[in-house]
Design a protein around this motif. Structure first.
Motif, PDB file in Angstrom:
ATOM      1  N   UNK A 240       1.514  -1.395   0.027  1.00  0.00           N
ATOM      2  CA  UNK A 240       0.061   0.241  -0.225  1.00  0.00           C
ATOM      3  C   UNK A 240       0.844   1.268  -0.429  1.00  0.00           C
ATOM      4  N   UNK A 241       0.573   2.233  -0.711  1.00  0.00           N
ATOM      5  CA  UNK A 241       1.575   2.995  -0.966  1.00  0.00           C
ATOM      6  C   UNK A 241       0.789   4.372  -0.220  1.00  0.00           C
ATOM      7  N   UNK A 242       0.856   4.892   1.322  1.00  0.00           N
ATOM      8  CA  UNK A 242       0.551   5.629   2.586  1.00  0.00           C
ATOM      9  C   UNK A 242       0.409   7.137   1.352  1.00  0.00           C
ATOM     10  N   UNK A 243       0.945   7.559   1.086  1.00  0.00           N
ATOM     11  CA  UNK A 243       1.043   9.040   0.425  1.00  0.00           C
ATOM     12  C   UNK A 243      -0.671   8.705  -0.341  1.00  0.00           C
ATOM     13  N   UNK A 244      -1.269   7.737  -1.309  1.00  0.00           N
ATOM     14  CA  UNK A 244      -2.607   7.764  -2.513  1.00  0.00           C
ATOM     15  C   UNK A 244      -3.328   6.982  -1.410  1.00  0.00           C
ATOM     16  N   UNK A 245      -2.892   5.858  -0.865  1.00  0.00           N
ATOM     17  CA  UNK A 245      -3.850   4.111  -1.127  1.00  0.00           C
ATOM     18  C   UNK A 245      -4.082   4.111  -1.022  1.00  0.00           C
ATOM     19  N   UNK A 246      -2.891   3.785  -2.382  1.00  0.00           N
ATOM     20  CA  UNK A 246      -2.831   3.222  -3.764  1.00  0.00           C
ATOM     21  C   UNK A 246      -1.997   1.777  -3.325  1.00  0.00           C
ATOM     22  N   UNK A 247      -3.152   0.506  -4.152  1.00  0.00           N
ATOM     23  CA  UNK A 247      -2.304  -1.194  -4.132  1.00  0.00           C
ATOM     24  C   UNK A 247      -1.883  -0.779  -4.884  1.00  0.00           C
ATOM     25  N   UNK A 248       0.014  -1.585  -4.680  1.00  0.00           N
ATOM     26  CA  UNK A 248       0.537  -1.978  -6.134  1.00  0.00           C
ATOM     27  C   UNK A 248       0.460  -3.432  -5.816  1.00  0.00           C
ATOM     28  N   UNK A 249       0.409  -3.736  -6.932  1.00  0.00           N
ATOM     29  CA  UNK A 249       1.399  -5.753  -7.078  1.00  0.00           C
ATOM     30  C   UNK A 249       2.743  -5.241  -7.503  1.00  0.00           C
ATOM     31  N   UNK A 250       3.050  -6.950  -7.145  1.00  0.00           N
ATOM     32  CA  UNK A 250       4.323  -7.157  -7.907  1.00  0.00           C
ATOM     33  C   UNK A 250       4.233  -8.300  -8.221  1.00  0.00           C
ATOM     34  N   UNK A 251       4.775  -9.263  -8.870  1.00  0.00           N
ATOM     35  CA  UNK A 251       4.827 -10.566  -9.643  1.00  0.00           C
ATOM     36  C   UNK A 251       6.079 -10.612 -10.191  1.00  0.00           C
ATOM     37  N   UNK A 252       7.253 -11.976  -9.102  1.00  0.00           N
ATOM     38  CA  UNK A 252       8.276 -12.033  -9.618  1.00  0.00           C
ATOM     39  C   UNK A 252       8.662 -12.741  -9.632  1.00  0.00           C
ATOM     40  N   UNK A 253       8.427 -13.362 -10.727  1.00  0.00           N
ATOM     41  CA  UNK A 253       8.734 -15.097 -11.045  1.00  0.00           C
ATOM     42  C   UNK A 253      10.610 -15.059 -10.478  1.00  0.00           C
ATOM     43  N   UNK A 254      11.796 -14.349 -11.290  1.00  0.00           N
ATOM     44  CA  UNK A 254      12.498 -14.482 -11.162  1.00  0.00           C
ATOM     45  C   UNK A 254      13.487 -13.775  -9.710  1.00  0.00           C
ATOM     46  N   UNK A 255      13.026 -12.357  -9.210  1.00  0.00           N
ATOM     47  CA  UNK A 255      13.224 -12.354  -8.078  1.00  0.00           C
ATOM     48  C   UNK A 255      13.540 -12.535  -6.837  1.00  0.00           C
ATOM     49  N   UNK A 256      11.841 -13.140  -6.567  1.00  0.00           N
ATOM     50  CA  UNK A 256      11.847 -13.884  -5.474  1.00  0.00           C
ATOM     51  C   UNK A 256      10.284 -15.225  -6.250  1.00  0.00           C
ATOM     52  N   UNK A 257      11.264 -15.802  -6.242  1.00  0.00           N
ATOM     53  CA  UNK A 257       9.923 -17.174  -6.575  1.00  0.00           C
ATOM     54  C   UNK A 257       8.937 -17.030  -5.691  1.00  0.00           C
ATOM     55  N   UNK A 258       7.589 -17.596  -6.220  1.00  0.00           N
ATOM     56  CA  UNK A 258       5.949 -17.441  -5.568  1.00  0.00           C
ATOM     57  C   UNK A 258       6.172 -19.070  -5.835  1.00  0.00           C
ATOM     58  N   UNK A 259       6.294 -19.856  -6.168  1.00  0.00           N
ATOM     59  CA  UNK A 259       6.208 -21.242  -5.868  1.00  0.00           C
ATOM     60  C   UNK A 259       4.843 -21.912  -4.524  1.00  0.00           C
ATOM     61  N   UNK A 260       5.871 -21.599  -3.557  1.00  0.00           N
ATOM     62  CA  UNK A 260       5.075 -21.853  -2.337  1.00  0.00           C
ATOM     63  C   UNK A 260       4.156 -22.385  -2.233  1.00  0.00           C
ATOM     64  N   UNK A 261       3.237 -21.488  -3.032  1.00  0.00           N
ATOM     65  CA  UNK A 261       1.776 -20.811  -2.235  1.00  0.00           C
ATOM     66  C   UNK A 261       0.976 -20.683  -3.581  1.00  0.00           C
ATOM     67  N   UNK A 262       2.012 -21.861  -5.052  1.00  0.00           N
ATOM     68  CA  UNK A 262       1.082 -21.726  -6.206  1.00  0.00           C
ATOM     69  C   UNK A 262      -0.125 -22.940  -6.050  1.00  0.00           C
ATOM     70  N   UNK A 263      -1.202 -22.361  -6.690  1.00  0.00           N
ATOM     71  CA  UNK A 263      -2.509 -22.783  -6.379  1.00  0.00           C
ATOM     72  C   UNK A 263      -3.213 -22.935  -7.910  1.00  0.00           C
ATOM     73  N   UNK A 264      -2.406 -23.423  -8.864  1.00  0.00           N
ATOM     74  CA  UNK A 264      -2.855 -22.942 -10.085  1.00  0.00           C
ATOM     75  C   UNK A 264      -2.307 -23.914 -11.138  1.00  0.00           C
ATOM     76  N   UNK A 265      -3.312 -24.191 -12.290  1.00  0.00           N
ATOM     77  CA  UNK A 265      -2.549 -24.520 -13.088  1.00  0.00           C
ATOM     78  C   UNK A 265      -3.237 -24.042 -14.387  1.00  0.00           C
ATOM     79  N   UNK A 266      -2.558 -24.177 -15.706  1.00  0.00           N
ATOM     80  CA  UNK A 266      -2.384 -23.715 -16.897  1.00  0.00           C
ATOM     81  C   UNK A 266      -3.232 -24.759 -18.217  1.00  0.00           C
ATOM     82  N   UNK A 267      -4.524 -24.249 -18.611  1.00  0.00           N
ATOM     83  CA  UNK A 267      -5.098 -25.125 -19.817  1.00  0.00           C
ATOM     84  C   UNK A 267      -4.328 -24.632 -20.880  1.00  0.00           C
TER      85      UNK A 267
END
Length: 335
Positions: A240-267
């Motif tokens: 959360x950006x305190x000054x604006x209240x905005x929510x910003x997301x980061x998808x980081x498959x390279x700098x931070x592996x997110x696999x431990x919580x992976x609940x998805x598959x692709x077809x």
């Protein structure tokens, strides 16, 4: 026929499916596909009826979130009939969310109908607010219809999240412009590290790669960032950006592996089930769909595939070359 939930070998429940309905797109984004793509013949693609059967089988196995992708899903002829078919699972309560990822070019035509069929939010891929740069990165696209489509989605009551691929030397100078525009329009914003997908050339990938650790540090020069524990069911981590209240997301498959919580598959649009975006192992669900009128073989094939879901991917840019690179284009795998 057993409908016990899908659990992978690492005890992760599989509740999120991203299904590609076409490999075709009206853009040719330089990090996604070649300019002169050879698209698949129609007979290889799943029909809309087959897509309905496949996704409905996943719903019976505990699927809670379905994201429709491509290519550009809204260029698929008759696509609203598929959304209409899936809306019955929303009405029954079996499916919590039906959504899509789009380049926005067709949203002006479809936003109101999508909202009427139960879609509540959409992700729109948008890497620049500069019309000239937009045309350059998409090769075939124009910015104005996309902005009009986003406005139409907002007017229809859809929550819009902007997905921006972080590209070194391309949109670094637009970081704060994109943040400010999303804040003014009420859109959430997620930045994505460029992934080594498709035969684009190692040098191109390394030249494009802008690690989100750097982007986040630059944001922190202007804003106070507070980490959030919430998740939208995907791989993004949020601040959360305190000054604006905005929510910003980061998808980081390279700098931070997110696999431990992976609940998805692709077809894919051809019925290949990929248990991991960053691995080549796959299962052929099209054969099971077309081999029998009932779903016993299809469900058995899904279960066998989930039993092979790996712990994580192998994407890596940390050395002087790209490792874990996938030869297939993102437009083939789907989002």
């Amino acid at each position: 026929m057993t409908t016990a939930p899908l659990i992978d070998p690492f005890h992760r429940p599989i509740t999120y499916l991203r299904v590609s309905v076409t490999d075709r797109c009206d853009f040719r984004c330089s990090y996604c596909m070649a300019e002169h793509m050879q698209f698949l013949p129609k007979k290889e693609l799943l029909t809309l009826e087959e897509l309905d059967r496949l996704c409905s089988a996943f719903v019976r196995l505990g699927l809670r979130k379905l994201r429709v992708t491509g290519g550009e899903p809204l260029v698929r002829r008759g696509i609203l009939t598929f959304f209409q078919a899936m809306s019955r699972h929303l009405e029954s309560g079996a499916l919590e969310e039906l959504t899509l990822t789009t380049n926005g070019s067709q949203l002006g035509r479809f936003a109101a109908d999508l909202a009427a069929l139960g879609v509540r939010r959409v992700n729109v891929s948008l890497d620049t607010l500069d019309a000239g740069k937009f045309h350059a990165i998409t090769r075939w696209g124009h910015l104005a219809p996309v902005l009009e489509g986003i406005a139409a989605a907002k007017a229809a009551g859809l929550k819009v999240k902007i997905n921006t691929v972080a590209l070194k030397g391309f949109n670094e100078d637009e970081l704060f412009r994109l943040v400010d525009w999303c804040g003014a329009e009420g859109h959430d914003l997620t930045f994505i590290e460029v992934m080594p997908m498709g035969e684009m050339g190692e040098e191109i990938r390394l030249d494009q790669y802008w690690p989100l650790t750097d982007l986040r540090a630059r944001l922190a020069e202007r804003f106070t960032l507070t980490d959030l524990s919430e998740s939208s069911g995907g791989p993004a981590r949020y601040v959360r950006l305190r000054e604006s209240g905005q929510k910003i997301g980061f998808i980081t498959p390279l700098t931070h592996n997110f696999c431990e919580s992976c609940n998805r598959v692709r077809v894919t649009c051809t019925g290949e089930l990929f248990m991991c975006l960053g691995q080549e192992d796959r299962a052929d669900l099209r054969a099971a769909l077309r081999g029998a009128p009932d779903d016993a073989a299809l469900i058995a094939a899904i279960r066998a595939a989930i039993a092979r879901k790996p712990k994580g991917h192998d994407f890596d840019y940390t050395r002087a070359h790209v490792t874990g690179q996938m030869s297939r284009h993102m437009s083939h795998t789907g989002g």
